[in-house]
Design a protein around this motif. Structure first.
Motif: not given
Length: 108
Positions: A32-36, A38-39, A42
């Protein structure tokens, strides 16, 4: 020449194989990267770290979806009532303003 021969040393052993034997993963790991991350944060869920974690995560997502759909349905039912209340409130307000103008006109 002799000095060059002294510095050249023949390798005594071959290169060592540095690969370590990894335990056999039954599920492949997921990167995973930071965006995933974060999702998933959420959604208030933990990001799956292997493919084995995905089915349980899908069940949690489906449960959340059902909850949200129930909330939307409840909101849609209340929306009509709220519209009526707002319109009645505006009509009452318009009627009061008209009455106040009539009273002002009578006083003059």
């Amino acid at each position: 020449e002799r000095e060059e021969e002294e510095f050249l040393v023949a390798p005594t052993k071959g290169k060592k194989n540095k690969t370590k034997s990894k335990p056999a993963d039954t599920g492949k790991s997921i990167k995973h990267n930071a965006e995933t991350f974060r999702l998933f944060d959420q959604l208030k869920l933990d990001a799956p770290l292997s493919t084995e974690d995905v089915p349980a995560l899908v069940e949690k997502l489906e449960a959340q979806l059902e909850d949200y759909q129930a909330k939307v349905k409840e909101w849609e039912e209340k929306r009509e009532d709220m519209k009526k209340q707002i319109l009645e409130g505006l009509n009452d307000k318009v009627e009061k303003e008209a009455e106040e103008k009539d009273e002002e006109a009578k006083e003059e």
